[in-house]
Design a protein around this motif. Structure first.
Motif, PDB file in Angstrom:
ATOM      1  N   SER A  34      -1.754  -1.427 -21.345  1.00 58.30           N
ATOM      2  CA  SER A  34      -2.597  -2.629 -21.408  1.00 58.30           C
ATOM      3  C   SER A  34      -3.824  -2.409 -20.530  1.00 58.30           C
ATOM      4  O   SER A  34      -3.760  -1.694 -19.531  1.00 58.30           O
ATOM      5  CB  SER A  34      -1.846  -3.853 -20.888  1.00 58.30           C
ATOM      6  OG  SER A  34      -0.756  -4.166 -21.703  1.00 58.30           O
ATOM      7  N   GLU A  35      -4.901  -3.060 -20.903  1.00 54.79           N
ATOM      8  CA  GLU A  35      -6.088  -3.014 -20.047  1.00 54.79           C
ATOM      9  C   GLU A  35      -6.186  -4.348 -19.309  1.00 54.79           C
ATOM     10  O   GLU A  35      -6.085  -5.411 -19.904  1.00 54.79           O
ATOM     11  CB  GLU A  35      -7.352  -2.780 -20.884  1.00 54.79           C
ATOM     12  CG  GLU A  35      -7.424  -1.356 -21.416  1.00 54.79           C
ATOM     13  CD  GLU A  35      -8.535  -1.168 -22.437  1.00 54.79           C
ATOM     14  OE1 GLU A  35      -9.521  -1.912 -22.365  1.00 54.79           O
ATOM     15  OE2 GLU A  35      -8.378  -0.277 -23.298  1.00 54.79           O
ATOM     16  N   VAL A  36      -6.354  -4.239 -18.012  1.00 56.13           N
ATOM     17  CA  VAL A  36      -6.424  -5.458 -17.206  1.00 56.13           C
ATOM     18  C   VAL A  36      -7.689  -5.440 -16.342  1.00 56.13           C
ATOM     19  O   VAL A  36      -8.199  -4.384 -15.984  1.00 56.13           O
ATOM     20  CB  VAL A  36      -5.197  -5.598 -16.263  1.00 56.13           C
ATOM     21  CG1 VAL A  36      -3.943  -5.874 -17.047  1.00 56.13           C
ATOM     22  CG2 VAL A  36      -5.040  -4.382 -15.391  1.00 56.13           C
ATOM     23  N   ARG A  37      -8.147  -6.618 -16.057  1.00 58.26           N
ATOM     24  CA  ARG A  37      -9.222  -6.765 -15.075  1.00 58.26           C
ATOM     25  C   ARG A  37      -8.569  -7.294 -13.811  1.00 58.26           C
ATOM     26  O   ARG A  37      -7.841  -8.287 -13.841  1.00 58.26           O
ATOM     27  CB  ARG A  37     -10.282  -7.735 -15.576  1.00 58.26           C
ATOM     28  CG  ARG A  37     -11.430  -7.918 -14.599  1.00 58.26           C
ATOM     29  CD  ARG A  37     -12.534  -8.764 -15.172  1.00 58.26           C
ATOM     30  NE  ARG A  37     -13.152  -8.098 -16.314  1.00 58.26           N
ATOM     31  CZ  ARG A  37     -13.368  -8.676 -17.492  1.00 58.26           C
ATOM     32  NH1 ARG A  37     -13.026  -9.918 -17.678  1.00 58.26           N
ATOM     33  NH2 ARG A  37     -13.943  -8.004 -18.466  1.00 58.26           N
ATOM     34  N   LEU A  38      -8.779  -6.601 -12.702  1.00 57.81           N
ATOM     35  CA  LEU A  38      -8.117  -6.989 -11.461  1.00 57.81           C
ATOM     36  C   LEU A  38      -9.095  -6.964 -10.303  1.00 57.81           C
ATOM     37  O   LEU A  38     -10.187  -6.407 -10.391  1.00 57.81           O
ATOM     38  CB  LEU A  38      -6.925  -6.074 -11.193  1.00 57.81           C
ATOM     39  CG  LEU A  38      -7.154  -4.562 -11.281  1.00 57.81           C
ATOM     40  CD1 LEU A  38      -7.740  -4.037 -10.006  1.00 57.81           C
ATOM     41  CD2 LEU A  38      -5.823  -3.871 -11.580  1.00 57.81           C
ATOM     42  N   LYS A  39      -8.666  -7.614  -9.246  1.00 56.10           N
ATOM     43  CA  LYS A  39      -9.496  -7.631  -8.043  1.00 56.10           C
ATOM     44  C   LYS A  39      -8.771  -6.860  -6.947  1.00 56.10           C
ATOM     45  O   LYS A  39      -7.584  -7.070  -6.716  1.00 56.10           O
ATOM     46  CB  LYS A  39      -9.742  -9.066  -7.593  1.00 56.10           C
ATOM     47  CG  LYS A  39     -10.676  -9.149  -6.397  1.00 56.10           C
ATOM     48  CD  LYS A  39     -11.136 -10.558  -6.146  1.00 56.10           C
ATOM     49  CE  LYS A  39     -10.185 -11.275  -5.203  1.00 56.10           C
ATOM     50  NZ  LYS A  39     -10.623 -12.630  -4.888  1.00 56.10           N
ATOM     51  N   ILE A  40      -9.494  -5.986  -6.292  1.00 57.20           N
ATOM     52  CA  ILE A  40      -8.890  -5.203  -5.220  1.00 57.20           C
ATOM     53  C   ILE A  40      -8.799  -6.062  -3.970  1.00 57.20           C
ATOM     54  O   ILE A  40      -9.785  -6.666  -3.532  1.00 57.20           O
ATOM     55  CB  ILE A  40      -9.722  -3.940  -4.963  1.00 57.20           C
ATOM     56  CG1 ILE A  40      -9.605  -3.009  -6.167  1.00 57.20           C
ATOM     57  CG2 ILE A  40      -9.266  -3.239  -3.698  1.00 57.20           C
ATOM     58  CD1 ILE A  40     -10.504  -1.828  -6.104  1.00 57.20           C
ATOM     59  N   ALA A  75      -7.865   3.054 -12.538  1.00 56.79           N
ATOM     60  CA  ALA A  75      -9.271   2.901 -12.913  1.00 56.79           C
ATOM     61  C   ALA A  75      -9.914   4.237 -12.611  1.00 56.79           C
ATOM     62  O   ALA A  75     -10.274   4.523 -11.480  1.00 56.79           O
ATOM     63  CB  ALA A  75      -9.931   1.788 -12.121  1.00 56.79           C
ATOM     64  N   GLY A  76     -10.037   5.065 -13.633  1.00 57.14           N
ATOM     65  CA  GLY A  76     -10.500   6.417 -13.397  1.00 57.14           C
ATOM     66  C   GLY A  76      -9.533   7.118 -12.470  1.00 57.14           C
ATOM     67  O   GLY A  76      -8.332   7.142 -12.733  1.00 57.14           O
ATOM     68  N   PRO A  77     -10.014   7.664 -11.375  1.00 60.23           N
ATOM     69  CA  PRO A  77      -9.134   8.403 -10.482  1.00 60.23           C
ATOM     70  C   PRO A  77      -8.344   7.507  -9.526  1.00 60.23           C
ATOM     71  O   PRO A  77      -7.464   7.985  -8.833  1.00 60.23           O
ATOM     72  CB  PRO A  77     -10.111   9.280  -9.696  1.00 60.23           C
ATOM     73  CG  PRO A  77     -11.386   8.524  -9.694  1.00 60.23           C
ATOM     74  CD  PRO A  77     -11.419   7.726 -10.954  1.00 60.23           C
ATOM     75  N   VAL A  78      -8.641   6.227  -9.498  1.00 62.62           N
ATOM     76  CA  VAL A  78      -8.030   5.359  -8.497  1.00 62.62           C
ATOM     77  C   VAL A  78      -6.745   4.739  -9.027  1.00 62.62           C
ATOM     78  O   VAL A  78      -6.693   4.245 -10.147  1.00 62.62           O
ATOM     79  CB  VAL A  78      -9.001   4.219  -8.101  1.00 62.62           C
ATOM     80  CG1 VAL A  78      -8.416   3.408  -6.964  1.00 62.62           C
ATOM     81  CG2 VAL A  78     -10.341   4.786  -7.709  1.00 62.62           C
ATOM     82  N   GLN A  79      -5.721   4.777  -8.191  1.00 62.11           N
ATOM     83  CA  GLN A  79      -4.466   4.115  -8.540  1.00 62.11           C
ATOM     84  C   GLN A  79      -4.394   2.771  -7.843  1.00 62.11           C
ATOM     85  O   GLN A  79      -4.723   2.657  -6.661  1.00 62.11           O
ATOM     86  CB  GLN A  79      -3.293   4.972  -8.092  1.00 62.11           C
ATOM     87  CG  GLN A  79      -3.174   6.252  -8.867  1.00 62.11           C
ATOM     88  CD  GLN A  79      -1.724   6.568  -9.178  1.00 62.11           C
ATOM     89  OE1 GLN A  79      -1.018   5.727  -9.727  1.00 62.11           O
ATOM     90  NE2 GLN A  79      -1.290   7.751  -8.801  1.00 62.11           N
ATOM     91  N   ILE A  80      -3.965   1.776  -8.571  1.00 60.71           N
ATOM     92  CA  ILE A  80      -3.893   0.432  -8.024  1.00 60.71           C
ATOM     93  C   ILE A  80      -2.511  -0.137  -8.294  1.00 60.71           C
ATOM     94  O   ILE A  80      -1.976  -0.012  -9.403  1.00 60.71           O
ATOM     95  CB  ILE A  80      -4.956  -0.480  -8.672  1.00 60.71           C
ATOM     96  CG1 ILE A  80      -6.360   0.118  -8.524  1.00 60.71           C
ATOM     97  CG2 ILE A  80      -4.917  -1.879  -8.062  1.00 60.71           C
ATOM     98  CD1 ILE A  80      -7.202   0.014  -9.746  1.00 60.71           C
ATOM     99  N   LEU A 130       0.819  -1.214   0.000  1.00 60.43           N
ATOM    100  CA  LEU A 130       0.000   0.000   0.000  1.00 60.43           C
ATOM    101  C   LEU A 130       0.851   1.261   0.000  1.00 60.43           C
ATOM    102  O   LEU A 130       0.367   2.346  -0.293  1.00 60.43           O
ATOM    103  CB  LEU A 130      -0.937  -0.011   1.209  1.00 60.43           C
ATOM    104  CG  LEU A 130      -2.093  -1.016   1.087  1.00 60.43           C
ATOM    105  CD1 LEU A 130      -2.729  -1.272   2.431  1.00 60.43           C
ATOM    106  CD2 LEU A 130      -3.132  -0.515   0.089  1.00 60.43           C
ATOM    107  N   ASP A 131       2.122   1.099   0.340  1.00 61.11           N
ATOM    108  CA  ASP A 131       3.011   2.258   0.309  1.00 61.11           C
ATOM    109  C   ASP A 131       3.647   2.424  -1.068  1.00 61.11           C
ATOM    110  O   ASP A 131       4.466   3.326  -1.259  1.00 61.11           O
ATOM    111  CB  ASP A 131       4.134   2.069   1.349  1.00 61.11           C
ATOM    112  CG  ASP A 131       3.583   1.874   2.739  1.00 61.11           C
ATOM    113  OD1 ASP A 131       2.716   2.667   3.143  1.00 61.11           O
ATOM    114  OD2 ASP A 131       4.015   0.926   3.426  1.00 61.11           O
ATOM    115  N   ALA A 132       3.275   1.570  -1.988  1.00 59.93           N
ATOM    116  CA  ALA A 132       4.008   1.461  -3.245  1.00 59.93           C
ATOM    117  C   ALA A 132       4.232   2.804  -3.932  1.00 59.93           C
ATOM    118  O   ALA A 132       5.321   3.066  -4.453  1.00 59.93           O
ATOM    119  CB  ALA A 132       3.274   0.516  -4.191  1.00 59.93           C
TER     120      ALA A 132
END
Ligand SMILES: [Zn+2]
Lengths: 456, 176
Positions: free
Chosen positions: B140-146, B101-106, A173-175
């Motif tokens: 690339s477009e990916v489908r992921l699970k949070i 994903a939009g405004p969210v960084q993953i 989460l700190d990435a």
């Protein structure tokens, strides 16, 4: 098709998953005496020996309090093992059901409907849903295994990172803060050392021994659990595999089941060749199990109809005097608003009480009143005729059509059909207004025919 | 997950905006201030869809600014643990990859990328299967699970996995 493998599945699943389930009201203290563990298994076993069963009867059979049973069944309903149905029945219906449960179904259960007290109670029925049980058990096993395996493989765990220089710990989460623009590694915020993912065995041996120890223990535990699960649930899994290609017993909804049972019984008694015996036995004859509830279903079904008829009749009796004869209905439709109001009442009654008994009763009443109303009718009718001649043609046309029909049907012996149709035709009156402007002459002629007939 | 909710905010309005366009000015300022922001509690405010109510303004001593309590309807986006999202890869490195994903960084760390995908460094760093049929690289477009979220007062950051059934690349720009 056999129900036996599925029942074995139910029993295994009951013992595997529901052995220590307690279903208690929230207000009850959890004392040793009120401990009802094991009830769930007993209930499931009992259900595997039945098809649709009324819950009160089941409670009686199991010598359980019906509340306790209901709680258990509600739990199983939520677990998707059991389907339940609730419906309102009269006290008599319940009695007959009980009589039928004693397997004394002889079809002679018709008591006098008139004595019946129409008081409804809600009764609940329940039944195992084998197809769904198969799915639920499989899903449960799948989830158990997946959860353990995921944890074992760190699938859903947050990756941890350790700085080998200063020992500072980070996680995934700190990435965002840890990325460096120079290379493709994460760097320590304080000493800019290159971070190592903790699951890398070598690295984790260097740093944070206590933690990795706990981690190893946890892994061992998970592995044990997974192994235990595979061993202990082996019979269940084998049963699942055995059942896999078998068609699941299907009882259908309570109504469908009853209808089928009814049909089968009729077929057995040779009462009806119209019912399809092969179909009903296909649905019910698992291993030739006798069907204890066959008789009652018949009575239930019959009762429903006759009770309704009875109801209707009595209502018709009461309101008989107030009901306007059909003549008034037609007239009202064509004429004043007052009469329309009356008609509305009539129409409503016709709508709700459509049973044949109703018509018969009403007819007798109506005939008594015919004379009184006929005079009135004629007066109003002639008035209407004059008025109508000034009106646009379509309306006359419509009345003419209707009158013609009445004439025919009257000839056929005062069929009740026209009584019920009359308000409908009247209602439709307005709709025809615009259509037939050019048939006024005909219509008037027919009207006159109509009158002749009524006078005769 | 998207939600349509009602939020409230105290808007400070400069006296120069007073006049018959006061309401329009207030709404315009609200949109400018709020849309695109993120609160830990509600998530990202995607768009304001309507004004429920504007309360009585209160003149601030000294400044002449007036603060209005404004109730507004808006669409918010709040990621949850366990949610499946489709995201665009923004950066790939040895530790895993980042996606938006939009405004969210993953962030998807390399141990949550399927084991048969190996990191390849170079101009266009990527994760590729041994037969080269599947490749994850920038865009690339990916489908992921949070699998985890970090929710601060003004920020939400997620970590995800593609190591599960039906997850992974859904559209590779290189192959199109
Ligand atoms: Zn460090």
């Amino acid at each position: 098709m056999s129900i036996e493998p599925f029942n074995r599945l139910v029993k295994l699943a009951a013992r595997a998953f529901y052995d220590d389930i307690t279903t208690k009201g929230d207000n009850q203290p959890k004392t040793g005496r009120s401990d009802n563990r094991g009830i769930a298994v007993v209930v499931l076993d009992a259900l595997s020996r039945r098809q649709w069963v009324r819950e009160e009867d089941l409670a009686k059979d199991l010598k359980l309090h019906s509340k306790q049973l209901r709680r258990t069944l509600r739990f199983f309903e939520e677990e998707k093992l059991v389907t339940r149905d609730h419906r309102k029945e009269t006290a008599k219906g319940a009695k007959i059901f009980s009589a039928a449960v004693a397997a004394t179904a002889d079809g002679q259960q018709h008591t006098k409907e008139g004595e019946e007290k129409i008081k409804l109670h809600t009764h609940s029925y329940c039944c195992l849903d084998y197809a769904q049980i198969y799915d639920v058990v499989r899903y449960r096993l799948h989830r158990m295994r997946k959860k353990l395996k995921d944890e074992l493989e760190d699938k859903n765990t947050v990756q941890e990172y350790v700085c080998p220089n200063c020992g500072k710990r980070y996680n995934a989460l700190d990435a965002l803060q840890l990325i460096s623009l120079e290379d493709e590694y994460f760097h320590c915020e304080s000493c800019n050392g290159e971070l190592v993912a903790e699951s890398d065995k070598l690295a984790s041996q260097d740093v944070g021994d206590g933690d990795s120890n706990a981690r190893r223990q946890r892994r061992e535990k998970l592995k044990d659990m997974l192994q235990n699960m595979e061993v202990q649930l082996k019979p269940l899994m084998e049963q699942i595999n055995r059942v896999k290609d078998l068609p699941a017993p299907e009882f259908g909804t309570l109504q469908a089941w009853e209808a089928r049972a009814h049909a089968q019984r009729r077929a057995e008694n040779g009462e009806s060749s119209a019912m399809d015996p092969s179909k009903s036995s296909h649905g019910l004859g698992y291993g030739g199990t006798p069907m204890p509830f066959l008789g009652d279903t018949k009575v239930e079904v019959d009762f429903g109809n006759e009770g309704k008829g009875n109801d209707v009749k009595s209502e018709a009796d009461i309101t008989g005097q107030k009901i306007l004869p059909p003549w008034m209905i037609k007239q009202g439709m064509n004429l004043t608003k007052e009469q329309r109001g009356e008609v509305k009442q009539e129409a409503k009654m016709d709508g709700t009480l459509a049973a044949p008994e109703y018509s018969d009763d009403k007819k007798s009443n109506a005939e008594d009143n015919d004379k009184a109303f006929q005079d009135e009718y004629f007066k109003a009718y002639y008035a209407a005729l004059i008025k109508r001649q000034e009106e646009e043609a379509a309306k006359s046309r419509q009345v003419g059509m209707k009158s013609k029909r009445d004439l025919n049907e009257g000839d056929e012996g005062e069929d009740n059909v026209d009584w019920q149709e009359a308000p409908v035709a009247g209602d439709a009156n307005g709709n025809y207004k615009v259509n037939d402007l050019n048939v006024e002459a005909d219509a008037t002629a027919e009207d006159e025919d109509d009158i002749d007939w009524e006078e005769s | 997950m998207f939600f349509h909710i009602v939020l409230e905010r105290n808007m400070q309005l400069h006296p120069r905006h007073f006049g018959r366009n006061l309401r329009e000015n207030l709404v315009a300022k609200l949109m400018k201030d709020v849309e695109g922001t993120c609160s830990g509690q509600h998530g990202f405010v995607v768009a304001i869809t309507g004004i429920e109510n504007i309360g009585k303004g209160l003149i601030r001593d000294g400044t002449g600014f007036v603060s209005f309590p404004v109730k507004y309807q808006c669409v918010v986006f709040r990621p949850f643990k366990g949610e499946i999202l489709e995201a665009v890869v923004t950066m790939v490195n040895k530790m895993g990859f980042f996606a938006e994903a939009g405004p969210v960084q993953i962030f998807v760390s390399n141990h949550l990328i399927p084991d048969d995908m190996e990191f390849q460094s170079g101009d266009m760093p990527n994760y590729t299967t041994s037969d080269g049929s599947v490749k994850i690289q920038k865009d690339s477009e990916v489908r992921l699970k949070i699998i985890g979220t970090r929710v601060d007062a003004t920020e939400i950051f997620c970590i995800g996995t593609i190591k599960d059934d039906f997850l992974g690349v859904i559209n590779d720009p290189a192959s199109v």
